[in-house]
Design a protein around this motif. Structure first.
Motif, mmCIF file in Angstrom:
data_model
loop_
_atom_site.group_PDB
_atom_site.id
_atom_site.type_symbol
_atom_site.label_atom_id
_atom_site.label_comp_id
_atom_site.label_asym_id
_atom_site.label_seq_id
_atom_site.Cartn_x
_atom_site.Cartn_y
_atom_site.Cartn_z
ATOM 1 N N LYS A 1 2.435 -3.478 -3.608
ATOM 2 C CA LYS A 1 3.054 -4.419 -2.676
ATOM 3 C C LYS A 1 3.013 -3.965 -1.222
ATOM 4 C CE LYS A 1 5.993 -6.351 -6.272
ATOM 5 N NZ LYS A 1 5.118 -7.525 -6.410
ATOM 6 N N ALA A 2 3.336 -2.710 -0.968
ATOM 7 C CA ALA A 2 3.336 -2.225 0.419
ATOM 8 C C ALA A 2 1.923 -2.247 1.001
ATOM 9 C CB ALA A 2 3.914 -0.816 0.487
ATOM 10 N N ALA B 1 0.899 -5.897 1.633
ATOM 11 C CA ALA B 1 1.586 -6.436 2.820
ATOM 12 C C ALA B 1 0.929 -5.937 4.100
ATOM 13 C CB ALA B 1 3.063 -6.046 2.790
ATOM 14 N N SER C 1 7.973 -8.564 0.007
ATOM 15 C CA SER C 1 7.236 -7.608 0.834
ATOM 16 C C SER C 1 6.276 -8.316 1.794
ATOM 17 C CB SER C 1 6.470 -6.625 -0.050
ATOM 18 O OG SER C 1 5.538 -7.300 -0.867
ATOM 19 N N ASN C 2 5.944 -9.574 1.495
ATOM 20 C CA ASN C 2 5.029 -10.331 2.354
ATOM 21 C C ASN C 2 5.760 -11.363 3.216
ATOM 22 O OD1 ASN C 2 2.775 -9.017 1.225
ATOM 23 N ND2 ASN C 2 2.662 -10.488 -0.459
#
Length: 367
Positions: A200-201, A204, A255-256
C-alpha cells in the motif's frame, strides 16, 4: 556385501547442484545444431526428474510434510550460484510438466527463510533483469502463464514490486491486459492488480508521483488518463469490469486518499464514470457507482464537477430511483441514499452552483 555398493542418498544440496549442471547443459545445447538427439533426450528426462525432486523437497511428497532443514539446505544452495536464473531462463526449453514444477519451485523459494533472511528477495535485488524476462514473457504464449505466476510471487517482495512499478514495463500492462488470448489477458490483469494493491505505501507513492507520469518518468500520458481510455473505455466486458473494480479498490484504500481527491476533482473522470453508470451490464453499473459516490461525497467539488452534477441532476435522480442490486444490500441502499439525498448531491454550495450554472456544459447522461 550388497550394502557396500548402495549409492549414497542425495542431499538437497546435491539435488540442486546436479540440477544446475543439467540446466547449464540444456541452456547451452538444447535445440542447437549438431547436438546428439539421444543424449539431449536423456539429459532432458534427467532434468525433469531433478526438478520434480526439488519440488518434493519443498512441498512434501503427499505422504510426508516438507522437512525444514532440507528446505533450508536447498534454499542456501539454490542461491549460492545462479540456479534461479538458469531455471527461469530454461523454462521455454523444458516440457510442460517441468514448467509447472519450475513455477512451483520459484513460488516456494520466495517464502523460504534462512536465518530470518529471505534469500530470494536479496537475489532478485541484485538480478533485476530477471524481472524484465518474466514480464516480457506475456509476449510468448508458451511461457506467459508460467512466467506470470512466477512474477506475482516475486512481487511479494516490496522492493521488487517497486522496481516493476517504476520501470518502463508498467505501461506494457495496458497492452497485455487486452491480449486476445483470454487466459494470458486474465493473468496479466491479475498481476497488474497485485502490483497496484499489495504494497500500500509503495503503491500510494507510485500513484502520487506518476499521476502525471508523462511529466515525471515517461513520454506517456497520465496514468489515470491511460487507465480511463484504455481500460475503462474498452469494448471488452471483462477488461472493463476488472478495471472499474480495480479503480474502486485503489481509490477506496485509505493509503491512496490524496490520489483519490485528485481523481474525483476531475470533470473528465466524472464523465467517464457517468457513462459507465449507463452501461448495459448491471455488474459494471454497480462497480461504477462505488466510484461515482466518491465524486458526490466530495465536500470540495470544483465548480466544473458541480456544474456537471447539477446539469444532470434530474437524470441522475431518475436513474438512482430505479437502481437496485439483485440481492438486498443495506449498505448499497444507504450509499445510494446518501448520494442523491438532500445531504448528498442536492446540497451544493450556493456560490459554486451559481458559478457553475453560468457556464454552458454538455450533458453527460443520455435520455
Amino acid at each position: 556385501m550388497k550394502g557396500l555398493f548402495k549409492s549414497k542418498p542425495r542431499t538437497p544440496a546435491d539435488v540442486v547442484r546436479q540440477t544446475r549442471e543439467l540446466l547449464i547443459y540444456v541452456d547451452l545445447h538444447a535445440g542447437s545444431r549438431g547436438a546428439d538427439p539421444k543424449r539431449e533426450e536423456e539429459k532432458m528426462a534427467e532434468l525433469s526428474k531433478n526438478i520434480r525432486d526439488l519440488k518434493c523437497i519443498l512441498y512434501g511428497n503427499g505422504e510426508q510434510e516438507p522437512v525444514t532443514e532440507a528446505c533450508v539446505q536447498l534454499t542456501q544452495e539454490f542461491f549460492r550460484e545462479n540456479t534461479l536464473r538458469l531455471l527461469i531462463m530454461c523454462v521455454p526449453k523444458v516440457n510442460l510438466e517441468a514448467r509447472k514444477d519450475s513455477t512451483q519451485i520459484v513460488a516456494n523459494l520466495q517464502r523460504q527463510q534462512v536465518n530470518s533472511r529471505i534469500l530470494a528477495s536479496e537475489y532478485l535485488e541484485a538480478n533485476k533483469d530477471l524481472l524484465d524476462t518474466l514480464i516480457s514473457g506475456y509476449e510468448d504464449t508458451e511461457v506467459a502463464l508460467h512466467y506470470g505466476a512466477m512474477l506475482r510471487e516475486c512481487i511479494r517482495h516490496q522492493s521488487i514490486a517497486r522496481y516493476v512499478l517504476e520501470s518502463d514495463h508498467m505501461k506494457k500492462f495496458f497492452d497485455y491486459i487486452q491480449i486476445p488470448n483470454f487466459d494470458i489477458a486474465s493473468d496479466a490483469s491479475a498481476t497488474f492488480k497485485e502490483l497496484l494493491t499489495r504494497h500500500k505505501a509503495t503503491v500510494a507513492e507510485f500513484l502520487s508521483k506518476n499521476y502525471d507520469w508523462g511529466l515525471i518518468l515517461f513520454p506517456f500520458p497520465q496514468f489515470f488518463a491511460e487507465f480511463n481510455s484504455r481500460l475503462l473505455s474498452s469494448s471488452n466486458y471483462i477488461t472493463k469490469r476488472q478495471a472499474i473494480k480495480l479503480l474502486g479498490d485503489m481509490l477506496l484504500d485509505r493509503s491512496n486518499s490524496a490520489v483519490m481527491m485528485r481523481y474525483v476533482g476531475s470533470k473528465d473522470n466524472l464523465m467517464i464514470l457517468m457513462n459507465l453508470l449507463r452501461d448495459s451490464s448491471k455488474n459494471i453499473q454497480i462497480e461504477s457507482f462505488h466510484v461515482f459516490k466518491l465524486f458526490a461525497a466530495n465536500k470540495n467539488k470544483p465548480a466544473e464537477v458541480v456544474n456537471i452534477l447539477v446539469t444532470n441532476r434530474s437524470k441522475l435522480l431518475r436513474f438512482f430511483a430505479g437502481f437496485k442490486t439483485d440481492k438486498e444490500d443495506e449498505q448499497f441502499e444507504a450509499d445510494k441514499e446518501q448520494v442523491y439525498s438532500p445531504e448528498g448531491m442536492h446540497r451544493t454550495d450556493a456560490r459554486v452552483r451559481r458559478d457553475a450554472n453560468e457556464q454552458s456544459r454538455p450533458s453527460c447522461m443520455g435520455g
